[in-house]
Scaffold this motif. Sequence first.
Motif, PDB file in Angstrom:
ATOM      1  N   THR A  19     -10.483 -10.369  -2.943  1.00  0.00           N
ATOM      2  CA  THR A  19     -10.306  -9.878  -4.304  1.00  0.00           C
ATOM      3  C   THR A  19      -8.856 -10.130  -4.710  1.00  0.00           C
ATOM      4  O   THR A  19      -7.991 -10.360  -3.843  1.00  0.00           O
ATOM      5  CB  THR A  19     -10.620  -8.374  -4.374  1.00  0.00           C
ATOM      6  OG1 THR A  19      -9.702  -7.679  -3.531  1.00  0.00           O
ATOM      7  CG2 THR A  19     -12.059  -8.092  -3.948  1.00  0.00           C
ATOM      8  N   PRO A  20      -8.536 -10.115  -6.009  1.00  0.00           N
ATOM      9  CA  PRO A  20      -7.150 -10.363  -6.425  1.00  0.00           C
ATOM     10  C   PRO A  20      -6.131  -9.411  -5.783  1.00  0.00           C
ATOM     11  O   PRO A  20      -5.036  -9.836  -5.409  1.00  0.00           O
ATOM     12  CB  PRO A  20      -7.202 -10.179  -7.939  1.00  0.00           C
ATOM     13  CG  PRO A  20      -8.608 -10.522  -8.314  1.00  0.00           C
ATOM     14  CD  PRO A  20      -9.449 -10.050  -7.161  1.00  0.00           C
ATOM     15  N   ALA A  21      -6.496  -8.155  -5.617  1.00  0.00           N
ATOM     16  CA  ALA A  21      -5.561  -7.206  -4.993  1.00  0.00           C
ATOM     17  C   ALA A  21      -5.298  -7.575  -3.542  1.00  0.00           C
ATOM     18  O   ALA A  21      -4.154  -7.513  -3.067  1.00  0.00           O
ATOM     19  CB  ALA A  21      -6.121  -5.790  -5.088  1.00  0.00           C
ATOM     20  N   TRP A  22      -6.349  -7.972  -2.820  1.00  0.00           N
ATOM     21  CA  TRP A  22      -6.157  -8.340  -1.417  1.00  0.00           C
ATOM     22  C   TRP A  22      -5.437  -9.673  -1.281  1.00  0.00           C
ATOM     23  O   TRP A  22      -4.651  -9.849  -0.348  1.00  0.00           O
ATOM     24  CB  TRP A  22      -7.495  -8.361  -0.672  1.00  0.00           C
ATOM     25  CG  TRP A  22      -7.812  -7.009  -0.143  1.00  0.00           C
ATOM     26  CD1 TRP A  22      -8.708  -6.121  -0.641  1.00  0.00           C
ATOM     27  CD2 TRP A  22      -7.194  -6.360   0.973  1.00  0.00           C
ATOM     28  NE1 TRP A  22      -8.690  -4.971   0.090  1.00  0.00           N
ATOM     29  CE2 TRP A  22      -7.773  -5.089   1.092  1.00  0.00           C
ATOM     30  CE3 TRP A  22      -6.204  -6.731   1.877  1.00  0.00           C
ATOM     31  CZ2 TRP A  22      -7.402  -4.193   2.077  1.00  0.00           C
ATOM     32  CZ3 TRP A  22      -5.840  -5.839   2.862  1.00  0.00           C
ATOM     33  CH2 TRP A  22      -6.422  -4.592   2.952  1.00  0.00           C
ATOM     34  N   ILE A  23      -5.686 -10.599  -2.182  1.00  0.00           N
ATOM     35  CA  ILE A  23      -4.948 -11.868  -2.128  1.00  0.00           C
ATOM     36  C   ILE A  23      -3.464 -11.604  -2.326  1.00  0.00           C
ATOM     37  O   ILE A  23      -2.623 -12.180  -1.616  1.00  0.00           O
ATOM     38  CB  ILE A  23      -5.506 -12.857  -3.177  1.00  0.00           C
ATOM     39  CG1 ILE A  23      -6.902 -13.310  -2.754  1.00  0.00           C
ATOM     40  CG2 ILE A  23      -4.582 -14.061  -3.340  1.00  0.00           C
ATOM     41  CD1 ILE A  23      -7.624 -14.137  -3.795  1.00  0.00           C
ATOM     42  N   ALA A  24      -3.120 -10.695  -3.231  1.00  0.00           N
ATOM     43  CA  ALA A  24      -1.709 -10.341  -3.431  1.00  0.00           C
ATOM     44  C   ALA A  24      -1.133  -9.717  -2.164  1.00  0.00           C
ATOM     45  O   ALA A  24       0.017 -10.002  -1.791  1.00  0.00           O
ATOM     46  CB  ALA A  24      -1.571  -9.390  -4.610  1.00  0.00           C
ATOM     47  N   ARG A  25      -1.906  -8.880  -1.478  1.00  0.00           N
ATOM     48  CA  ARG A  25      -1.432  -8.279  -0.216  1.00  0.00           C
ATOM     49  C   ARG A  25      -1.224  -9.334   0.859  1.00  0.00           C
ATOM     50  O   ARG A  25      -0.247  -9.282   1.618  1.00  0.00           O
ATOM     51  CB  ARG A  25      -2.419  -7.232   0.261  1.00  0.00           C
ATOM     52  CG  ARG A  25      -2.428  -5.994  -0.573  1.00  0.00           C
ATOM     53  CD  ARG A  25      -3.449  -5.015  -0.071  1.00  0.00           C
ATOM     54  NE  ARG A  25      -3.484  -3.847  -0.928  1.00  0.00           N
ATOM     55  CZ  ARG A  25      -4.579  -3.195  -1.241  1.00  0.00           C
ATOM     56  NH1 ARG A  25      -5.739  -3.584  -0.750  1.00  0.00           N
ATOM     57  NH2 ARG A  25      -4.534  -2.154  -2.032  1.00  0.00           N
ATOM     58  N   HIS A  26      -2.169 -10.277   0.955  1.00  0.00           N
ATOM     59  CA  HIS A  26      -2.035 -11.342   1.958  1.00  0.00           C
ATOM     60  C   HIS A  26      -0.790 -12.189   1.682  1.00  0.00           C
ATOM     61  O   HIS A  26      -0.018 -12.499   2.605  1.00  0.00           O
ATOM     62  CB  HIS A  26      -3.267 -12.249   1.970  1.00  0.00           C
ATOM     63  CG  HIS A  26      -4.552 -11.548   2.290  1.00  0.00           C
ATOM     64  ND1 HIS A  26      -4.670 -10.554   3.229  1.00  0.00           N
ATOM     65  CD2 HIS A  26      -5.801 -11.717   1.772  1.00  0.00           C
ATOM     66  CE1 HIS A  26      -5.914 -10.142   3.291  1.00  0.00           C
ATOM     67  NE2 HIS A  26      -6.622 -10.825   2.412  1.00  0.00           N
ATOM     68  N   LEU A  78      -8.542  -0.161   7.716  1.00  0.00           N
ATOM     69  CA  LEU A  78      -8.901   1.010   6.921  1.00  0.00           C
ATOM     70  C   LEU A  78      -9.845   0.626   5.785  1.00  0.00           C
ATOM     71  O   LEU A  78     -10.844   1.306   5.538  1.00  0.00           O
ATOM     72  CB  LEU A  78      -7.639   1.665   6.358  1.00  0.00           C
ATOM     73  CG  LEU A  78      -7.857   2.896   5.485  1.00  0.00           C
ATOM     74  CD1 LEU A  78      -8.455   4.020   6.309  1.00  0.00           C
ATOM     75  CD2 LEU A  78      -6.545   3.335   4.872  1.00  0.00           C
ATOM     76  N   ALA A  79      -9.563  -0.462   5.116  1.00  0.00           N
ATOM     77  CA  ALA A  79     -10.440  -0.914   4.034  1.00  0.00           C
ATOM     78  C   ALA A  79     -11.809  -1.310   4.574  1.00  0.00           C
ATOM     79  O   ALA A  79     -12.838  -1.053   3.944  1.00  0.00           O
ATOM     80  CB  ALA A  79      -9.800  -2.078   3.298  1.00  0.00           C
ATOM     81  N   ARG A  80     -11.830  -1.920   5.726  1.00  0.00           N
ATOM     82  CA  ARG A  80     -13.098  -2.311   6.344  1.00  0.00           C
ATOM     83  C   ARG A  80     -13.921  -1.076   6.697  1.00  0.00           C
ATOM     84  O   ARG A  80     -15.130  -1.033   6.476  1.00  0.00           O
ATOM     85  CB  ARG A  80     -12.806  -3.132   7.596  1.00  0.00           C
ATOM     86  CG  ARG A  80     -14.009  -3.618   8.302  1.00  0.00           C
ATOM     87  CD  ARG A  80     -13.605  -4.452   9.507  1.00  0.00           C
ATOM     88  NE  ARG A  80     -14.771  -4.809  10.278  1.00  0.00           N
ATOM     89  CZ  ARG A  80     -14.747  -5.089  11.538  1.00  0.00           C
ATOM     90  NH1 ARG A  80     -13.601  -5.071  12.189  1.00  0.00           N
ATOM     91  NH2 ARG A  80     -15.842  -5.399  12.184  1.00  0.00           N
ATOM     92  N   ARG A  81     -13.246  -0.051   7.232  1.00  0.00           N
ATOM     93  CA  ARG A  81     -13.932   1.180   7.585  1.00  0.00           C
ATOM     94  C   ARG A  81     -14.464   1.877   6.329  1.00  0.00           C
ATOM     95  O   ARG A  81     -15.584   2.372   6.320  1.00  0.00           O
ATOM     96  CB  ARG A  81     -12.957   2.103   8.325  1.00  0.00           C
ATOM     97  CG  ARG A  81     -13.641   2.992   9.313  1.00  0.00           C
ATOM     98  CD  ARG A  81     -12.671   3.795  10.135  1.00  0.00           C
ATOM     99  NE  ARG A  81     -11.855   2.946  10.972  1.00  0.00           N
ATOM    100  CZ  ARG A  81     -10.570   3.157  11.227  1.00  0.00           C
ATOM    101  NH1 ARG A  81      -9.947   4.170  10.712  1.00  0.00           N
ATOM    102  NH2 ARG A  81      -9.898   2.342  12.011  1.00  0.00           N
ATOM    103  N   ASN A  82     -13.659   1.900   5.253  1.00  0.00           N
ATOM    104  CA  ASN A  82     -14.095   2.533   4.009  1.00  0.00           C
ATOM    105  C   ASN A  82     -15.253   1.769   3.375  1.00  0.00           C
ATOM    106  O   ASN A  82     -16.170   2.370   2.834  1.00  0.00           O
ATOM    107  CB  ASN A  82     -12.932   2.645   3.025  1.00  0.00           C
ATOM    108  CG  ASN A  82     -11.907   3.657   3.474  1.00  0.00           C
ATOM    109  OD1 ASN A  82     -12.185   4.506   4.320  1.00  0.00           O
ATOM    110  ND2 ASN A  82     -10.713   3.574   2.926  1.00  0.00           N
ATOM    111  N   ALA A  83     -15.205   0.440   3.433  1.00  0.00           N
ATOM    112  CA  ALA A  83     -16.300  -0.363   2.883  1.00  0.00           C
ATOM    113  C   ALA A  83     -17.579  -0.141   3.674  1.00  0.00           C
ATOM    114  O   ALA A  83     -18.667  -0.063   3.108  1.00  0.00           O
ATOM    115  CB  ALA A  83     -15.923  -1.834   2.883  1.00  0.00           C
ATOM    116  N   ALA A  84     -17.458  -0.016   4.976  1.00  0.00           N
ATOM    117  CA  ALA A  84     -18.632   0.217   5.809  1.00  0.00           C
ATOM    118  C   ALA A  84     -19.200   1.612   5.560  1.00  0.00           C
ATOM    119  O   ALA A  84     -20.419   1.798   5.546  1.00  0.00           O
ATOM    120  CB  ALA A  84     -18.283   0.049   7.285  1.00  0.00           C
TER     121      ALA A  84
END
Length: 155
Positions: A19-26, A78-84
């Motif tokens: 997502t755009p937010a995660w691309i900015a984080r990467h 954390l994001a992976r855990r929240n998505a799951a």
Amino acid sequence: MSESGPVPGTLDAMRWLWTPAWIARHVAMVVLVVGFLGLGWWQISRAAAGNTLSWGYAVEWPIFAGFVVYVWWREVRLARRNAAAATGQPADPTEQPADASPATGESRPAVRRPVRVARVPAASEAVEDTDLAAYNHYLSWLNANPGARPGDYPG
């Protein structure tokens, strides 16, 4: 993507990382790590030229880069855990929640913070505070007479 949803361990399951937010984080993580390692290399060249203080900085900058990678890694987990948790699927089939019993798979009740309860002594008789009663009467008079000044109070 399959009809039953993303299959764990495939790229479909990791789509939320693009997502755009995660691309900015990467991008921020890569820029910071490359920048910190570059500053560490620059300090090594200064230290080799005779600046002894730069040896400390030459060690410090790669530690900062490692910290950035660590924070990024924790955010992904954390994001992976929240998505799951939102989809109801386990984040990783090999991982078992920390609060689950290995033998039964049942979860233990969560430990919560204690709640502070104010204890008010039970009075057998209501004791009237005359000063408080007079002040409350004054406030009710001011409320009933919005244009009045405090000096107009008849009491």
